[in-house]
Design an enzyme around this catalytic site. Sequence first.
Site, PDB file in Angstrom:
ATOM      1  N   TYR A   1       3.754  -9.561  17.352  1.00 17.11           N
ATOM      2  CA  TYR A   1       4.484  -8.385  17.832  1.00 17.11           C
ATOM      3  C   TYR A   1       5.840  -8.789  18.427  1.00 17.11           C
ATOM      4  O   TYR A   1       6.726  -7.961  18.567  1.00 17.11           O
ATOM      5  CB  TYR A   1       3.613  -7.602  18.819  1.00 17.11           C
ATOM      6  CG  TYR A   1       2.338  -7.125  18.137  1.00 17.11           C
ATOM      7  CD1 TYR A   1       2.370  -6.041  17.277  1.00 17.11           C
ATOM      8  CD2 TYR A   1       1.138  -7.819  18.282  1.00 17.11           C
ATOM      9  CE1 TYR A   1       1.233  -5.633  16.590  1.00 17.11           C
ATOM     10  CE2 TYR A   1      -0.004  -7.419  17.601  1.00 17.11           C
ATOM     11  CZ  TYR A   1       0.049  -6.321  16.755  1.00 17.11           C
ATOM     12  OH  TYR A   1      -1.071  -5.934  16.063  1.00 17.11           O
TER      13      TYR A   1
ATOM     14  N   ASP B   1       0.828  -1.209   0.000  1.00 16.18           N
ATOM     15  CA  ASP B   1       0.000   0.000   0.000  1.00 16.18           C
ATOM     16  C   ASP B   1       0.867   1.266   0.000  1.00 16.18           C
ATOM     17  O   ASP B   1       0.562   2.236  -0.690  1.00 16.18           O
ATOM     18  CB  ASP B   1      -0.932   0.016   1.223  1.00 16.18           C
ATOM     19  CG  ASP B   1      -2.044  -1.034   1.101  1.00 16.18           C
ATOM     20  OD1 ASP B   1      -2.488  -1.294  -0.039  1.00 16.18           O
ATOM     21  OD2 ASP B   1      -2.454  -1.593   2.125  1.00 16.18           O
TER      22      ASP B   1
ATOM     23  N   ARG C   1      -0.688 -11.225   7.868  1.00 14.79           N
ATOM     24  CA  ARG C   1      -1.849 -10.664   7.178  1.00 14.79           C
ATOM     25  C   ARG C   1      -2.483 -11.728   6.284  1.00 14.79           C
ATOM     26  O   ARG C   1      -2.644 -12.839   6.725  1.00 14.79           O
ATOM     27  CB  ARG C   1      -1.437  -9.419   6.392  1.00 14.79           C
ATOM     28  CG  ARG C   1      -2.445  -8.321   6.472  1.00 14.79           C
ATOM     29  CD  ARG C   1      -2.069  -7.215   5.528  1.00 14.79           C
ATOM     30  NE  ARG C   1      -1.329  -6.158   6.192  1.00 14.79           N
ATOM     31  CZ  ARG C   1      -1.857  -5.252   6.997  1.00 14.79           C
ATOM     32  NH1 ARG C   1      -3.134  -5.288   7.287  1.00 14.79           N
ATOM     33  NH2 ARG C   1      -1.124  -4.318   7.541  1.00 14.79           N
TER      34      ARG C   1
ATOM     35  N   LYS D   1       9.205  -3.160   2.264  1.00 13.91           N
ATOM     36  CA  LYS D   1       9.232  -3.576   3.675  1.00 13.91           C
ATOM     37  C   LYS D   1       7.967  -4.340   4.023  1.00 13.91           C
ATOM     38  O   LYS D   1       6.884  -3.936   3.603  1.00 13.91           O
ATOM     39  CB  LYS D   1       9.305  -2.319   4.551  1.00 13.91           C
ATOM     40  CG  LYS D   1       9.059  -2.560   6.007  1.00 13.91           C
ATOM     41  CD  LYS D   1       7.885  -1.770   6.607  1.00 13.91           C
ATOM     42  CE  LYS D   1       6.535  -2.216   6.179  1.00 13.91           C
ATOM     43  NZ  LYS D   1       5.405  -1.702   6.962  1.00 13.91           N
ATOM     44  N   THR D   2       8.040  -5.424   4.708  1.00 13.86           N
ATOM     45  CA  THR D   2       6.935  -6.039   5.443  1.00 13.86           C
ATOM     46  C   THR D   2       7.352  -7.429   5.904  1.00 13.86           C
ATOM     47  O   THR D   2       7.924  -8.206   5.120  1.00 13.86           O
ATOM     48  CB  THR D   2       5.596  -6.137   4.686  1.00 13.86           C
ATOM     49  OG1 THR D   2       4.689  -6.847   5.528  1.00 13.86           O
ATOM     50  CG2 THR D   2       5.648  -6.841   3.340  1.00 13.86           C
TER      51      THR D   2
ATOM     52  N   TYR E   1      -0.702 -30.691  26.405  1.00 10.23           N
ATOM     53  CA  TYR E   1      -1.436 -29.613  25.729  1.00 10.23           C
ATOM     54  C   TYR E   1      -1.307 -29.704  24.213  1.00 10.23           C
ATOM     55  O   TYR E   1      -0.251 -30.044  23.686  1.00 10.23           O
ATOM     56  CB  TYR E   1      -0.872 -28.242  26.114  1.00 10.23           C
ATOM     57  CG  TYR E   1      -1.016 -27.874  27.559  1.00 10.23           C
ATOM     58  CD1 TYR E   1      -2.279 -27.812  28.169  1.00 10.23           C
ATOM     59  CD2 TYR E   1       0.111 -27.561  28.314  1.00 10.23           C
ATOM     60  CE1 TYR E   1      -2.391 -27.453  29.506  1.00 10.23           C
ATOM     61  CE2 TYR E   1       0.000 -27.200  29.644  1.00 10.23           C
ATOM     62  CZ  TYR E   1      -1.253 -27.156  30.239  1.00 10.23           C
ATOM     63  OH  TYR E   1      -1.366 -26.799  31.547  1.00 10.23           O
TER      64      TYR E   1
END
Length: 554
Positions: free
Chosen positions: A423, A176, A252, A202-203, A243
Amino acid sequence: MSQQKSALQQVRGTYQPKLPKALKSGRATLQSGEVVTPAAHAETIAKLFPHSTGKPLLTLVEGDQPVTSAPMTVGVVLSGGPAPGGHNAIAGIFDALKAANPASRLVGFLNGPKGVFTGKYKELTAEIIAEYRNTGGFDMIGSGRDKIETEEQIAGCEKTLKELGARALIVIGGDDSNTNAAILAENFLARNVPIQVIGLPKTIDGDMRNQFIEASFGFDTAAKTYANLVANVCRDSASARKYYHFIKLMGRSASHVALEVALQVQPNYTIISEEVARRNLTLSQIVDDICDMICRRAEAGKNYGVIVVPEGLLQFVPEFQPFFADLNKLVHERKAEMDALPDKEKHKFVADALPGHSGELYRSLPETLQEVLLITDSHGNLTVSQLETEKFLIITVKARLEELAAAGKYKGKFSALPHFFGYEGRCAPPTNFDADYCYTLGYAAVQLIIGGVTGYTVSARNLAAPAEQWVMGGVPVASMLTIETRKGKEVPVIEKALVDPDDAPFQAFAAARESWKVEDAYIFAGPVQYFGPAEVCDAPTKTLELESKAKRFG
Ligand code: FBP
């Protein structure tokens, strides 16, 4: 930020990133190649970008003359989510500017594109740059998700850049943001505004790539950081043996991150959204397949395991696709009405306003999902990082296992824990690959500016080879554009490169995954290493390695 530095930070600060041969020589020059046109909607894009289409590919090769320039001011802006190596990209720009003329200046726009059109910036000095060399994060100047799109915003950019006497703006961002760079460049070209605009890919999502740009920066570090975390969870799972861990990974829409982690770690099960779309797999088919593995593991005495989920999954599940289209339309057509309502009423309003099946589907979802589905970012993207797909899957898998248990087909114990790693990796200190790659991208951007180029993204090829052999250059942004519907409108955007199930990385995963389901074939990736043998410290991602072996990029 804290003034104290860890021992690693202090030593790492002195790392000198590697440059490809042509740039290292100090005599890089631009060589023009073939003219490239968009793969689809070429005519529409040519009409929208008349001054930016029909431009050639550019390659930086070693020339005869040292690169010099008149003193100039260049602006740089970080756009979108952080990605490891952003500071090195800025350091590369700074060093290349100073190498060409020590009197040149670099100005950093604060907190994303808004900093450009509102005129918020700071001069980046050698001292500031030194503080941030080889560090993660975008905190040197901050980032933001604003767009540069409206006439007012473009006029604001022009005013700021002219006041600064800037020769060029470098936009560091994803699909974008590079599209916005193309819009700005076209606008300036059309009005003879002598300011160049260059983009950097970048990403962490790894989805801004094509045959000219083999990888977006930050993917390498983020994927390796998550691989270490996922491998640690695998080992805990096999140690505690009680577990099932459902781990959602950032990325994304694209599943590049999930696929790379799967190739590095070999968890028991990894969903790849693009395969779901290709095979038209419904949610219940996905859940059945996971349950089948859980039953088989239970028979082998294993009531534990690790399942990796890409964050964009739901957008690829066929029954969710018309739902997302209906929802997108509704959210943009009736936003004001919705915003006026309290949450509970808003959800009822949406469920009632959505047509037939979409309304039922919305009504059946947990409230946390209902809420997040109504949020989009400034580019019209769904905020998938907030969609708790991993929890939704746990609930759905549990319900199915209860049915199987009631039918006497499952005798295991199911205790599941959700995780989301995103993050944790976006601001990690860059790997050697990203430290070198970002510095090189920044360095190359300055060569394009000196060469008088505008409306280009820095291109990078041969990235699976050692840094000395990388081939840098420029690709016209307009040639990478396509037309998509965003917020109900047809707009030009750089197409997101999703995982291609026919390509080598997915094929390698598909060929091996069956044996990971019941066996615990985990590979312990380990933390990123900065010092040591090149095969440990400088290795590219599996994705790049496999694609290069398959000669995807020719
Ligand atoms: P961009 O590089 O496209 O800006 O996105 C990176 C990313 O980390 C995505 O993987 C994630 O979905 C998104 O940002 C989350 O960002 P935010 O917290 O701003 O929603």
